[in-house]
Scaffold this motif. Structure first.
Motif, PDB file in Angstrom:
ATOM      1  N   UNK A   1       0.841  -1.211  -0.016  1.00 57.43           N
ATOM      2  CA  UNK A   1      -0.108   0.012   0.049  1.00 57.43           C
ATOM      3  C   UNK A   1       0.692   1.195   0.106  1.00 57.43           C
ATOM      4  N   UNK A   2       1.964   1.282   0.725  1.00 52.84           N
ATOM      5  CA  UNK A   2       2.896   2.283   0.931  1.00 52.84           C
ATOM      6  C   UNK A   2       3.389   2.641  -0.558  1.00 52.84           C
ATOM      7  N   UNK A   3       3.995   1.685  -1.376  1.00 51.98           N
ATOM      8  CA  UNK A   3       4.555   1.788  -2.624  1.00 51.98           C
ATOM      9  C   UNK A   3       3.595   2.427  -3.652  1.00 51.98           C
ATOM     10  N   UNK A   4       2.327   1.808  -3.219  1.00 47.58           N
ATOM     11  CA  UNK A   4       1.453   2.040  -4.535  1.00 47.58           C
ATOM     12  C   UNK A   4       0.843   3.474  -4.467  1.00 47.58           C
TER      13      UNK A   4
ATOM     14  N   UNK B   1       6.262  18.718  -2.457  1.00 50.58           N
ATOM     15  CA  UNK B   1       7.080  18.187  -1.144  1.00 50.58           C
ATOM     16  C   UNK B   1       6.278  17.000  -0.678  1.00 50.58           C
ATOM     17  N   UNK B   2       5.237  16.845  -0.586  1.00 46.67           N
ATOM     18  CA  UNK B   2       4.633  15.665  -0.364  1.00 46.67           C
ATOM     19  C   UNK B   2       5.109  14.499  -0.821  1.00 46.67           C
ATOM     20  N   UNK B   3       4.918  14.507  -2.232  1.00 42.16           N
ATOM     21  CA  UNK B   3       5.220  13.319  -2.943  1.00 42.16           C
ATOM     22  C   UNK B   3       6.858  13.047  -3.193  1.00 42.16           C
TER      23      UNK B   3
ATOM     24  N   UNK C   1       7.459  10.992   0.468  1.00 40.81           N
ATOM     25  CA  UNK C   1       6.823   9.926   0.256  1.00 40.81           C
ATOM     26  C   UNK C   1       7.620   8.852  -0.694  1.00 40.81           C
ATOM     27  N   UNK C   2       8.110   9.255  -1.690  1.00 40.02           N
ATOM     28  CA  UNK C   2       8.940   8.723  -2.658  1.00 40.02           C
ATOM     29  C   UNK C   2      10.150   8.466  -1.803  1.00 40.02           C
TER      30      UNK C   2
ATOM     31  N   UNK D   1      12.024  12.349   4.321  1.00 46.29           N
ATOM     32  CA  UNK D   1      11.523  10.946   4.282  1.00 46.29           C
ATOM     33  C   UNK D   1      12.357   9.878   4.736  1.00 46.29           C
ATOM     34  N   UNK D   2      14.016  10.148   4.532  1.00 44.95           N
ATOM     35  CA  UNK D   2      14.758   9.176   5.085  1.00 44.95           C
ATOM     36  C   UNK D   2      14.786   9.194   6.421  1.00 44.95           C
ATOM     37  N   UNK D   3      14.737  10.333   7.157  1.00 44.91           N
ATOM     38  CA  UNK D   3      14.627  10.538   8.680  1.00 44.91           C
ATOM     39  C   UNK D   3      13.451   9.579   9.086  1.00 44.91           C
ATOM     40  N   UNK D   4      12.390   9.882   8.618  1.00 44.56           N
ATOM     41  CA  UNK D   4      11.008   9.127   9.060  1.00 44.56           C
ATOM     42  C   UNK D   4      11.145   7.681   8.887  1.00 44.56           C
ATOM     43  N   UNK D   5      11.784   7.040   7.821  1.00 48.83           N
ATOM     44  CA  UNK D   5      12.057   5.597   7.707  1.00 48.83           C
ATOM     45  C   UNK D   5      13.002   5.140   8.757  1.00 48.83           C
TER      46      UNK D   5
END
Length: 210
Positions: free
Chosen positions: A68-71, A93-95, A98-99, A181-185
């Motif tokens: 779901x995350x990837x899609x 910024x959002x995309x 997420x990417x 995004x990297x920090x969130x992961x």
């Protein structure tokens, strides 16, 4: 005679709905003869099938949440090509964030599986966080350079660019949100990816035994 009815989990239904929507975007691009929408739509749709592909061919089984995350990431990108990137200032910024989480997740899962596979590689938890951020930024820089050359090539041949770059300030902001995004992961996403790490590790062990 009893018949079995196939049921779908909400996450799976959400994935199917987004795939259907991407097909709609692709058709809209074809009708409008917009090469950028068509190319990005085809790529986005192809990416949505990657989890099933790696599960079937490589026996690496992403969880429904990861699928779901990837899609969602590629769906939002495809929607953005309809004009949101140009007219909604925060959408890019959002995309990008997420990417970037997808890129960070791939880097983390691969490195963690290798770390578990061999004693020759040891990646402490603190270093893993640094690795995730570094890996994501390296890919982000590569992507920005690719966008730059694609835009130059499109201008040279008088064609429509399928990847759009808006200048140096936009590049810096993209890399900033790649970092987010990297920090969130690094902080919250590693547990979600545990099933992927296990699948890659087991697959490596099977290849080694075979």
């Amino acid at each position: 005679m009893n018949s079995r009815r196939r049921t779908f989990a909400p996450r799976q239904l959400a994935v199917y709905a987004m795939q259907f929507a991407i097909v709609g975007i692709l058709v809209a691009g074809l009708l409008a003869r917009n090469v950028s929408i068509v190319v990005n739509g085809v790529l986005a749709l192809a990416v949505t099938f990657l989890p099933a592909l790696v599960s079937h061919d490589w026996e690496v089984r992403p969880s429904p949440g990861v699928t779901l995350w990837i899609t969602l990431a590629v769906f939002l990108h495809a929607v953005g090509m309809l004009g949101l990137y140009d007219h909604v200032w925060w959408y890019d910024h959002v995309t990008h964030t997420l990417s970037a989480t997808i890129v960070a997740g791939v880097g983390y899962a691969t490195a963690r599986a290798i770390d578990r596979y061999t004693d020759a590689v040891y990646l402490p938890r603190r270093f893993m966080f640094v690795f995730i951020v570094t890996f994501t930024l390296a890919f982000g820089v590569f992507w920005e350079v690719l966008e730059f050359f694609v835009r130059l090539g499109a201008d040279y041949f008088g064609a429509e660019a399928v990847l759009v770059q808006y200048g140096l300030e936009d590049t810096i902001m993209d890399l900033l949100f790649d970092t987010v995004g990297a920090i969130l992961v690094g902080l919250f996403g590693t547990r979600t990816l545990s099933s992927v790490v296990d699948s890659i590790h087991y697959r490596i062990e099977e290849l080694r035994a075979g």
